[in-house]
Design a protein around this motif. Structure first.
Motif, mmCIF file in Angstrom:
data_model
loop_
_atom_site.group_PDB
_atom_site.id
_atom_site.type_symbol
_atom_site.label_atom_id
_atom_site.label_comp_id
_atom_site.label_asym_id
_atom_site.label_seq_id
_atom_site.Cartn_x
_atom_site.Cartn_y
_atom_site.Cartn_z
ATOM 1 N N CYS A 1 0.835 -1.211 0.000
ATOM 2 C CA CYS A 1 0.000 0.000 0.000
ATOM 3 C C CYS A 1 0.868 1.260 0.000
ATOM 4 O O CYS A 1 2.085 1.199 0.125
ATOM 5 C CB CYS A 1 -0.919 -0.014 1.216
ATOM 6 S SG CYS A 1 -0.035 0.194 2.751
ATOM 7 N N LEU A 2 0.187 2.376 -0.152
ATOM 8 C CA LEU A 2 0.833 3.688 -0.132
ATOM 9 C C LEU A 2 1.371 4.004 1.265
ATOM 10 O O LEU A 2 0.707 3.710 2.258
ATOM 11 C CB LEU A 2 -0.232 4.726 -0.521
ATOM 12 C CG LEU A 2 0.145 6.200 -0.440
ATOM 13 C CD1 LEU A 2 1.142 6.559 -1.544
ATOM 14 C CD2 LEU A 2 -1.116 7.080 -0.571
ATOM 15 N N LEU A 3 2.553 4.618 1.321
ATOM 16 C CA LEU A 3 3.075 5.143 2.585
ATOM 17 C C LEU A 3 2.886 6.655 2.587
ATOM 18 O O LEU A 3 3.346 7.347 1.668
ATOM 19 C CB LEU A 3 4.564 4.811 2.735
ATOM 20 C CG LEU A 3 5.246 5.472 3.942
ATOM 21 C CD1 LEU A 3 4.711 4.912 5.255
ATOM 22 C CD2 LEU A 3 6.757 5.296 3.881
ATOM 23 N N TYR B 1 -5.884 5.632 2.333
ATOM 24 C CA TYR B 1 -4.666 5.516 3.147
ATOM 25 C C TYR B 1 -4.367 4.071 3.553
ATOM 26 O O TYR B 1 -5.290 3.283 3.799
ATOM 27 C CB TYR B 1 -4.785 6.411 4.390
ATOM 28 C CG TYR B 1 -4.850 7.870 3.987
ATOM 29 C CD1 TYR B 1 -3.686 8.565 3.675
ATOM 30 C CD2 TYR B 1 -6.075 8.524 3.842
ATOM 31 C CE1 TYR B 1 -3.731 9.890 3.248
ATOM 32 C CE2 TYR B 1 -6.135 9.845 3.416
ATOM 33 C CZ TYR B 1 -4.959 10.517 3.120
ATOM 34 O OH TYR B 1 -5.012 11.814 2.680
ATOM 35 N N GLY B 2 -3.059 3.761 3.608
ATOM 36 C CA GLY B 2 -2.617 2.425 4.007
ATOM 37 C C GLY B 2 -1.767 2.483 5.261
ATOM 38 O O GLY B 2 -2.213 2.121 6.351
ATOM 39 N N VAL B 3 -0.538 2.985 5.117
ATOM 40 C CA VAL B 3 0.343 3.178 6.275
ATOM 41 C C VAL B 3 0.669 4.668 6.364
ATOM 42 O O VAL B 3 1.013 5.295 5.356
ATOM 43 C CB VAL B 3 1.640 2.350 6.136
ATOM 44 C CG1 VAL B 3 2.618 2.699 7.258
ATOM 45 C CG2 VAL B 3 1.329 0.850 6.158
ATOM 46 N N ILE B 4 0.528 5.214 7.562
ATOM 47 C CA ILE B 4 0.884 6.626 7.800
ATOM 48 C C ILE B 4 1.970 6.657 8.869
ATOM 49 O O ILE B 4 1.769 6.134 9.966
ATOM 50 C CB ILE B 4 -0.326 7.444 8.289
ATOM 51 C CG1 ILE B 4 -1.468 7.405 7.256
ATOM 52 C CG2 ILE B 4 0.091 8.890 8.578
ATOM 53 C CD1 ILE B 4 -2.750 8.095 7.719
ATOM 54 N N VAL B 5 3.111 7.230 8.534
ATOM 55 C CA VAL B 5 4.174 7.369 9.539
ATOM 56 C C VAL B 5 4.274 8.835 9.925
ATOM 57 O O VAL B 5 4.180 9.723 9.069
ATOM 58 C CB VAL B 5 5.524 6.824 9.008
ATOM 59 C CG1 VAL B 5 6.069 7.622 7.836
ATOM 60 C CG2 VAL B 5 6.568 6.787 10.123
ATOM 61 N N THR B 6 4.433 9.082 11.229
ATOM 62 C CA THR B 6 4.533 10.468 11.665
ATOM 63 C C THR B 6 5.233 10.562 13.015
ATOM 64 O O THR B 6 5.576 9.535 13.624
ATOM 65 C CB THR B 6 3.143 11.142 11.671
ATOM 66 O OG1 THR B 6 3.296 12.548 11.890
ATOM 67 C CG2 THR B 6 2.225 10.564 12.724
ATOM 68 N N THR B 7 5.458 11.780 13.464
ATOM 69 C CA THR B 7 6.190 11.998 14.717
ATOM 70 C C THR B 7 5.266 11.754 15.916
ATOM 71 O O THR B 7 4.057 11.576 15.769
ATOM 72 C CB THR B 7 6.760 13.425 14.759
ATOM 73 O OG1 THR B 7 5.690 14.333 14.514
ATOM 74 C CG2 THR B 7 7.842 13.617 13.721
ATOM 75 N N ASN B 8 5.862 11.785 17.098
ATOM 76 C CA ASN B 8 5.211 11.310 18.314
ATOM 77 C C ASN B 8 3.845 11.941 18.594
ATOM 78 O O ASN B 8 2.813 11.255 18.617
ATOM 79 C CB ASN B 8 6.187 11.537 19.475
ATOM 80 C CG ASN B 8 5.975 10.573 20.604
ATOM 81 O OD1 ASN B 8 4.874 10.097 20.807
ATOM 82 N ND2 ASN B 8 7.020 10.288 21.352
ATOM 83 N N ILE B 9 3.801 13.247 18.755
ATOM 84 C CA ILE B 9 2.518 13.856 19.157
ATOM 85 C C ILE B 9 1.506 13.829 18.009
ATOM 86 O O ILE B 9 0.302 13.630 18.230
ATOM 87 C CB ILE B 9 2.700 15.292 19.700
ATOM 88 C CG1 ILE B 9 1.433 15.710 20.448
ATOM 89 C CG2 ILE B 9 3.077 16.274 18.609
ATOM 90 C CD1 ILE B 9 1.596 16.956 21.290
ATOM 91 N N PHE B 10 1.980 13.974 16.768
ATOM 92 C CA PHE B 10 1.042 13.941 15.644
ATOM 93 C C PHE B 10 0.394 12.552 15.529
ATOM 94 O O PHE B 10 -0.794 12.426 15.236
ATOM 95 C CB PHE B 10 1.749 14.287 14.329
ATOM 96 C CG PHE B 10 2.240 15.717 14.242
ATOM 97 C CD1 PHE B 10 1.668 16.719 15.004
ATOM 98 C CD2 PHE B 10 3.272 16.052 13.385
ATOM 99 C CE1 PHE B 10 2.117 18.039 14.925
ATOM 100 C CE2 PHE B 10 3.723 17.368 13.292
ATOM 101 C CZ PHE B 10 3.159 18.358 14.067
ATOM 102 N N GLY B 11 1.204 11.511 15.764
ATOM 103 C CA GLY B 11 0.657 10.149 15.698
ATOM 104 C C GLY B 11 -0.337 9.908 16.810
ATOM 105 O O GLY B 11 -1.353 9.226 16.630
ATOM 106 N N ASP B 12 -0.050 10.466 17.983
ATOM 107 C CA ASP B 12 -0.948 10.321 19.129
ATOM 108 C C ASP B 12 -2.308 10.937 18.795
ATOM 109 O O ASP B 12 -3.367 10.327 18.986
ATOM 110 C CB ASP B 12 -0.303 11.029 20.332
ATOM 111 C CG ASP B 12 -0.877 10.575 21.654
ATOM 112 O OD1 ASP B 12 -1.683 9.624 21.664
ATOM 113 O OD2 ASP B 12 -0.518 11.166 22.685
#
Ligand code: NAD
Length: 320
Positions: A153-155, A204-215
Protein backbone atom coordinates in the motif's frame (compact mmCIF):
# COMPACT_ATOMS: atom_id res chain seq x y z
CA UNK A 1 7.96 -20.84 29.05
CA UNK A 2 6.40 -17.68 27.60
CA UNK A 3 6.19 -14.99 30.27
CA UNK A 4 3.57 -12.25 30.06
CA UNK A 5 3.64 -9.18 32.32
CA UNK A 6 0.20 -7.77 33.09
CA UNK A 7 -0.06 -4.08 33.95
CA UNK A 8 -3.72 -3.11 34.48
CA UNK A 9 -2.73 0.38 35.70
CA UNK A 10 -5.43 2.87 36.68
CA UNK A 11 -9.12 3.50 36.03
CA UNK A 12 -10.66 1.32 33.32
CA UNK A 13 -7.30 -0.38 32.79
CA UNK A 14 -8.27 -2.36 35.91
CA UNK A 15 -11.49 -3.44 34.17
CA UNK A 16 -10.47 -4.15 30.57
CA UNK A 17 -7.15 -5.93 31.16
CA UNK A 18 -8.65 -8.74 33.31
CA UNK A 19 -11.23 -9.36 30.55
CA UNK A 20 -8.58 -9.40 27.82
CA UNK A 21 -6.27 -11.60 29.85
CA UNK A 22 -9.07 -14.02 30.77
CA UNK A 23 -9.47 -14.62 27.05
CA UNK A 24 -5.77 -14.79 26.12
CA UNK A 25 -4.91 -16.90 29.17
CA UNK A 26 -7.76 -19.32 28.36
CA UNK A 27 -6.44 -19.72 24.83
CA UNK A 28 -2.90 -20.20 26.12
CA UNK A 29 -2.92 -21.80 29.57
CA UNK A 30 0.77 -22.60 29.07
CA UNK A 31 1.65 -18.89 29.34
CA UNK A 32 3.10 -17.81 32.66
CA UNK A 33 1.73 -14.42 33.73
CA UNK A 34 2.69 -12.05 36.53
CA UNK A 35 1.26 -8.71 37.54
CA UNK A 36 3.18 -5.43 37.86
CA UNK A 37 1.46 -2.66 39.81
CA UNK A 38 2.53 0.74 38.59
CA UNK A 39 0.65 3.98 38.14
CA UNK A 40 -1.09 6.88 39.75
CA UNK A 41 -2.98 4.84 42.36
CA UNK A 42 0.34 3.47 43.57
CA UNK A 43 1.84 6.97 43.55
CA UNK A 44 -1.03 8.21 45.71
CA UNK A 45 -0.42 5.38 48.19
CA UNK A 46 3.38 5.35 48.25
CA UNK A 47 4.69 8.44 46.48
CA UNK A 48 6.27 6.21 43.81
CA UNK A 49 4.59 5.39 40.50
CA UNK A 50 7.17 3.01 38.98
CA UNK A 51 10.52 1.78 40.29
CA UNK A 52 13.67 0.39 38.68
CA UNK A 53 12.61 -3.05 39.96
CA UNK A 54 9.33 -2.70 38.06
CA UNK A 55 11.28 -1.92 34.89
CA UNK A 56 13.50 -4.96 35.49
CA UNK A 57 10.39 -7.11 35.96
CA UNK A 58 8.88 -5.78 32.71
CA UNK A 59 12.13 -6.53 30.89
CA UNK A 60 11.98 -10.14 32.07
CA UNK A 61 8.71 -10.72 30.16
CA UNK A 62 8.39 -11.92 26.57
CA UNK A 63 5.57 -9.41 26.12
CA UNK A 64 3.61 -6.93 28.24
CA UNK A 65 -0.15 -6.37 28.26
CA UNK A 66 -0.81 -2.88 29.57
CA UNK A 67 -4.05 -1.10 30.49
CA UNK A 68 -3.76 2.65 31.00
CA UNK A 69 -2.28 4.97 33.56
CA UNK A 70 -3.61 8.27 34.80
CA UNK A 71 -1.21 11.19 34.41
CA UNK A 72 -2.40 14.03 36.65
CA UNK A 73 -1.39 17.60 35.77
CA UNK A 74 1.07 17.60 38.67
CA UNK A 75 4.58 18.87 37.87
CA UNK A 76 6.08 16.34 40.34
CA UNK A 77 4.52 13.35 38.55
CA UNK A 78 6.36 11.84 35.58
CA UNK A 79 4.28 9.92 33.03
CA UNK A 80 4.75 6.21 33.70
CA UNK A 81 3.99 5.01 30.20
CA UNK A 82 6.48 7.49 28.73
CA UNK A 83 9.10 6.26 31.20
CA UNK A 84 8.44 2.62 30.26
CA UNK A 85 8.54 3.35 26.52
CA UNK A 86 11.90 5.09 26.97
CA UNK A 87 13.41 2.53 29.38
CA UNK A 88 12.50 -0.35 27.03
CA UNK A 89 13.25 1.70 23.90
CA UNK A 90 9.83 0.90 22.42
CA UNK A 91 10.36 3.22 19.51
CA UNK A 92 7.58 2.07 17.18
CA UNK A 93 3.96 2.59 18.19
CA UNK A 94 1.73 0.71 15.75
CA UNK A 95 -1.90 1.82 15.87
CA UNK A 96 -4.14 -0.04 13.44
CA UNK A 97 -7.48 1.57 12.59
CA UNK A 98 -9.68 -1.09 10.99
CA UNK A 99 -13.34 -1.11 10.09
CA UNK A 100 -15.71 -0.86 7.13
CA UNK A 101 -13.73 0.58 4.23
CA UNK A 102 -10.87 1.55 6.59
CA UNK A 103 -7.60 -0.31 7.05
CA UNK A 104 -4.94 2.15 8.13
CA UNK A 105 -1.79 1.45 10.12
CA UNK A 106 -0.58 4.54 11.93
CA UNK A 107 3.13 4.22 12.70
CA UNK A 108 3.97 6.72 15.41
CA UNK A 109 7.55 7.55 16.38
CA UNK A 110 7.48 6.73 20.07
CA UNK A 111 10.80 7.68 21.60
CA UNK A 112 11.46 11.36 20.90
CA UNK A 113 9.62 14.30 19.30
CA UNK A 114 7.64 16.51 21.65
CA UNK A 115 7.50 13.66 24.20
CA UNK A 116 11.27 13.81 24.69
CA UNK A 117 10.79 14.54 28.37
CA UNK A 118 13.27 17.42 28.07
CA UNK A 119 11.29 20.25 29.60
CA UNK A 120 11.54 22.90 32.24
CA UNK A 121 9.60 25.71 33.80
CA UNK A 122 10.87 29.27 33.97
CA UNK A 123 9.30 32.22 35.72
CA UNK A 124 7.12 33.38 32.86
CA UNK A 125 7.24 30.49 30.40
CA UNK A 126 7.51 26.71 30.11
CA UNK A 127 9.64 24.94 27.51
CA UNK A 128 9.58 21.46 25.99
CA UNK A 129 12.26 20.38 23.55
CA UNK A 130 11.07 18.62 20.41
CA UNK A 131 13.83 16.19 19.46
CA UNK A 132 14.02 14.68 15.97
CA UNK A 133 17.18 12.67 15.33
CA UNK A 134 18.52 11.11 12.16
CA UNK A 135 18.66 7.64 13.71
CA UNK A 136 15.25 7.97 15.39
CA UNK A 137 13.65 9.03 12.11
CA UNK A 138 15.45 6.40 10.07
CA UNK A 139 14.44 3.48 12.28
CA UNK A 140 10.76 4.46 12.39
CA UNK A 141 10.80 5.08 8.63
CA UNK A 142 12.12 1.57 8.10
CA UNK A 143 9.35 0.03 10.22
CA UNK A 144 6.73 1.92 8.22
CA UNK A 145 8.34 1.02 4.88
CA UNK A 146 8.41 -2.67 5.83
CA UNK A 147 4.72 -2.57 6.77
CA UNK A 148 3.74 -0.69 3.61
CA UNK A 149 5.75 -3.20 1.56
CA UNK A 150 4.03 -6.18 3.25
CA UNK A 151 0.62 -4.64 2.66
CA UNK A 152 1.45 -3.41 -0.83
CA UNK A 153 0.00 0.00 0.00
CA UNK A 154 0.83 3.69 -0.13
CA UNK A 155 3.07 5.14 2.59
CA UNK A 156 2.02 8.60 3.76
CA UNK A 157 4.56 10.66 5.67
CA UNK A 158 2.67 13.02 8.01
CA UNK A 159 4.64 16.14 8.92
CA UNK A 160 4.53 19.88 9.51
CA UNK A 161 7.74 20.71 7.64
CA UNK A 162 6.25 23.96 6.34
CA UNK A 163 6.51 25.42 9.85
CA UNK A 164 8.60 23.19 12.11
CA UNK A 165 12.25 22.78 11.12
CA UNK A 166 12.68 19.49 12.98
CA UNK A 167 9.97 18.07 10.72
CA UNK A 168 12.00 18.97 7.64
CA UNK A 169 14.56 16.47 8.89
CA UNK A 170 11.89 13.86 9.68
CA UNK A 171 10.19 14.25 6.31
CA UNK A 172 13.43 14.21 4.31
CA UNK A 173 14.74 11.07 6.00
CA UNK A 174 11.44 9.24 5.55
CA UNK A 175 11.24 10.29 1.88
CA UNK A 176 14.86 9.27 1.30
CA UNK A 177 14.36 5.83 2.89
CA UNK A 178 11.08 5.26 1.02
CA UNK A 179 12.62 6.24 -2.32
CA UNK A 180 15.56 3.91 -1.63
CA UNK A 181 13.14 1.06 -0.86
CA UNK A 182 11.27 1.72 -4.10
CA UNK A 183 7.81 1.89 -2.53
CA UNK A 184 5.01 4.27 -3.37
CA UNK A 185 4.94 7.22 -0.95
CA UNK A 186 3.79 10.80 -0.43
CA UNK A 187 4.49 13.51 2.14
CA UNK A 188 1.47 15.37 3.58
CA UNK A 189 1.02 18.17 6.08
CA UNK A 190 -0.47 16.71 9.21
CA UNK A 191 -3.30 19.23 9.62
CA UNK A 192 -4.85 18.70 6.19
CA UNK A 193 -4.05 14.98 6.48
CA UNK A 194 -6.14 14.74 9.67
CA UNK A 195 -9.18 16.02 7.77
CA UNK A 196 -8.53 13.96 4.65
CA UNK A 197 -8.21 10.72 6.64
CA UNK A 198 -11.78 11.33 7.82
CA UNK A 199 -13.04 12.32 4.35
CA UNK A 200 -11.25 9.63 2.30
CA UNK A 201 -10.11 6.87 4.66
CA UNK A 202 -9.89 4.22 1.92
CA UNK A 203 -7.09 6.23 0.30
CA UNK A 204 -4.67 5.52 3.15
CA UNK A 205 -2.62 2.43 4.01
CA UNK A 206 0.34 3.18 6.28
CA UNK A 207 0.88 6.63 7.80
CA UNK A 208 4.17 7.37 9.54
CA UNK A 209 4.53 10.47 11.66
CA UNK A 210 6.19 12.00 14.72
CA UNK A 211 5.21 11.31 18.31
CA UNK A 212 2.52 13.86 19.16
CA UNK A 213 1.04 13.94 15.64
CA UNK A 214 0.66 10.15 15.70
CA UNK A 215 -0.95 10.32 19.13
CA UNK A 216 -3.53 12.85 17.98
CA UNK A 217 -4.10 11.39 14.51
CA UNK A 218 -4.94 7.95 15.89
CA UNK A 219 -7.58 9.38 18.25
CA UNK A 220 -9.02 11.37 15.33
CA UNK A 221 -9.09 8.28 13.11
CA UNK A 222 -10.88 6.44 15.92
CA UNK A 223 -13.95 8.38 14.82
CA UNK A 224 -14.07 6.14 11.72
CA UNK A 225 -14.37 2.88 13.64
CA UNK A 226 -16.49 3.55 16.72
CA UNK A 227 -14.22 5.55 18.99
CA UNK A 228 -11.42 4.99 21.46
CA UNK A 229 -12.84 1.80 22.88
CA UNK A 230 -12.03 0.04 19.61
CA UNK A 231 -8.37 0.98 19.01
CA UNK A 232 -5.48 -1.29 20.04
CA UNK A 233 -1.77 -0.61 19.77
CA UNK A 234 1.63 -2.23 19.92
CA UNK A 235 4.78 -0.55 21.25
CA UNK A 236 7.69 -2.38 19.69
CA UNK A 237 11.44 -2.08 20.13
CA UNK A 238 14.32 -4.28 19.11
CA UNK A 239 14.16 -6.29 22.37
CA UNK A 240 10.84 -5.67 24.11
CA UNK A 241 7.18 -5.27 23.22
CA UNK A 242 4.21 -3.79 25.06
CA UNK A 243 0.58 -3.95 23.92
CA UNK A 244 -2.04 -1.48 25.12
CA UNK A 245 -5.31 0.13 24.11
CA UNK A 246 -4.96 3.60 22.59
CA UNK A 247 -7.39 4.95 25.19
CA UNK A 248 -6.48 6.23 28.63
CA UNK A 249 -7.81 5.45 32.12
CA UNK A 250 -11.18 7.15 31.40
CA UNK A 251 -11.90 8.40 34.94
CA UNK A 252 -15.39 9.52 33.82
CA UNK A 253 -16.56 5.90 33.45
CA UNK A 254 -14.11 4.03 35.69
CA UNK A 255 -15.72 1.75 38.25
CA UNK A 256 -19.02 1.51 36.37
CA UNK A 257 -18.21 -1.75 34.56
CA UNK A 258 -19.18 -0.31 31.19
CA UNK A 259 -15.79 0.26 29.53
CA UNK A 260 -15.49 -1.23 26.08
CA UNK A 261 -12.88 -4.03 26.27
CA UNK A 262 -12.48 -4.38 22.46
CA UNK A 263 -9.32 -2.23 22.36
CA UNK A 264 -7.74 -4.27 25.16
CA UNK A 265 -8.79 -7.60 23.57
CA UNK A 266 -7.42 -6.47 20.20
CA UNK A 267 -4.19 -5.42 21.94
CA UNK A 268 -4.05 -8.97 23.33
CA UNK A 269 -4.56 -10.30 19.79
CA UNK A 270 -1.62 -8.14 18.61
CA UNK A 271 0.45 -9.62 21.44
CA UNK A 272 -0.42 -13.13 20.26
CA UNK A 273 0.49 -12.22 16.68
CA UNK A 274 3.82 -10.82 17.87
CA UNK A 275 4.51 -14.11 19.67
CA UNK A 276 3.76 -16.01 16.47
CA UNK A 277 0.13 -17.04 17.10
CA UNK A 278 -1.28 -15.37 14.01
CA UNK A 279 -4.23 -17.78 13.71
CA UNK A 280 -5.39 -17.01 17.24
CA UNK A 281 -5.33 -13.30 16.49
CA UNK A 282 -7.52 -13.94 13.43
CA UNK A 283 -9.98 -16.06 15.45
CA UNK A 284 -10.26 -13.36 18.12
CA UNK A 285 -11.00 -10.69 15.52
CA UNK A 286 -13.64 -12.91 13.88
CA UNK A 287 -15.24 -13.55 17.29
CA UNK A 288 -15.31 -9.81 18.06
CA UNK A 289 -17.01 -9.11 14.73
CA UNK A 290 -19.56 -11.88 15.31
CA UNK A 291 -20.44 -10.69 18.83
CA UNK A 292 -20.75 -7.02 17.81
CA UNK A 293 -22.70 -8.12 14.72
CA UNK A 294 -25.28 -9.75 17.01
CA UNK A 295 -25.79 -6.40 18.74
CA UNK A 296 -23.82 -7.24 21.89
CA UNK A 297 -22.06 -3.93 22.55
CA UNK A 298 -21.01 -1.71 25.42
CA UNK A 299 -22.78 1.69 25.84
CA UNK A 300 -20.13 3.67 23.90
CA UNK A 301 -21.27 1.71 20.82
CA UNK A 302 -24.96 2.12 21.66
CA UNK A 303 -25.44 -1.20 23.47
CA UNK A 304 -26.15 -2.32 27.02
CA UNK A 305 -23.46 -4.97 27.57
CA UNK A 306 -21.07 -4.63 30.47
CA UNK A 307 -17.31 -5.00 30.14
CA UNK A 308 -17.53 -8.48 31.65
CA UNK A 309 -20.61 -9.70 29.76
CA UNK A 310 -19.05 -8.60 26.47
CA UNK A 311 -15.89 -10.55 27.34
CA UNK A 312 -17.96 -13.63 28.21
CA UNK A 313 -19.78 -13.39 24.87
CA UNK A 314 -16.45 -13.32 23.01
CA UNK A 315 -15.20 -16.31 24.99
CA UNK A 316 -18.39 -18.23 24.21
CA UNK A 317 -18.02 -17.37 20.53
CA UNK A 318 -14.48 -18.79 20.63
CA UNK A 319 -15.71 -21.88 22.44
CA UNK A 320 -13.47 -21.38 25.48
P1 NAD B 1 -9.37 8.65 27.76
O1 NAD B 1 -8.97 7.84 26.59
O2 NAD B 1 -9.13 8.03 29.08
O3 NAD B 1 -10.93 9.02 27.64
C1 NAD B 1 -11.45 9.87 26.62
C2 NAD B 1 -12.95 9.59 26.46
O4 NAD B 1 -13.14 8.33 25.82
C3 NAD B 1 -13.69 9.52 27.80
O5 NAD B 1 -14.97 10.08 27.66
C4 NAD B 1 -13.81 8.03 28.06
O6 NAD B 1 -14.91 7.65 28.84
C5 NAD B 1 -13.90 7.46 26.64
N1 NAD B 1 -13.30 6.11 26.58
C6 NAD B 1 -11.99 5.82 26.56
N2 NAD B 1 -11.82 4.51 26.54
C7 NAD B 1 -13.04 3.94 26.54
C8 NAD B 1 -13.50 2.60 26.53
N3 NAD B 1 -12.66 1.54 26.52
N4 NAD B 1 -14.82 2.37 26.55
C9 NAD B 1 -15.69 3.40 26.56
N5 NAD B 1 -15.32 4.70 26.56
C10 NAD B 1 -13.99 4.97 26.56
O7 NAD B 1 -8.60 10.03 27.65
P2 NAD B 1 -8.51 11.25 28.68
O8 NAD B 1 -9.83 11.43 29.36
O9 NAD B 1 -7.92 12.33 27.91
O10 NAD B 1 -7.44 10.77 29.75
C11 NAD B 1 -7.75 10.20 31.02
C12 NAD B 1 -6.45 9.83 31.72
O11 NAD B 1 -5.80 8.79 30.98
C13 NAD B 1 -5.46 10.98 31.80
O12 NAD B 1 -4.84 10.96 33.07
C14 NAD B 1 -4.45 10.68 30.71
O13 NAD B 1 -3.17 11.19 30.98
C15 NAD B 1 -4.45 9.15 30.73
N6 NAD B 1 -4.02 8.52 29.46
C16 NAD B 1 -3.22 7.44 29.59
C17 NAD B 1 -2.81 6.77 28.46
C18 NAD B 1 -1.91 5.57 28.63
O14 NAD B 1 -1.71 5.12 29.74
N7 NAD B 1 -1.35 5.04 27.57
C19 NAD B 1 -3.26 7.17 27.20
C20 NAD B 1 -4.13 8.26 27.11
C21 NAD B 1 -4.50 8.94 28.26
Amino acid sequence: MTKIALVPGDGIGQEVIPVAWDLIGSLHPEFDSFQVEVGYARWQKSGVACTDDDITALKSADAILFGAITTPPDPCYQSVILGIRQALDLYANLRPVKGDNVDIMIVRENSEGLYSGIEWREKDRACTVRVVSVEGSRRIARVAIRLAGERGCLLTIGNKANVIKSDVLFRDICCHEAAKAGISFEACYIDSLALDVLLHPARYGVIVTTNIFGDILSDVAGYLVGGLGMLPSANIGDRYALFEPVHGSAPDIAGKGIANPVAAIRSGAMLLEYLGFRDDAGHIEAALQAVIGRGIKTPDLGGTATTESFGEAVKAELGI
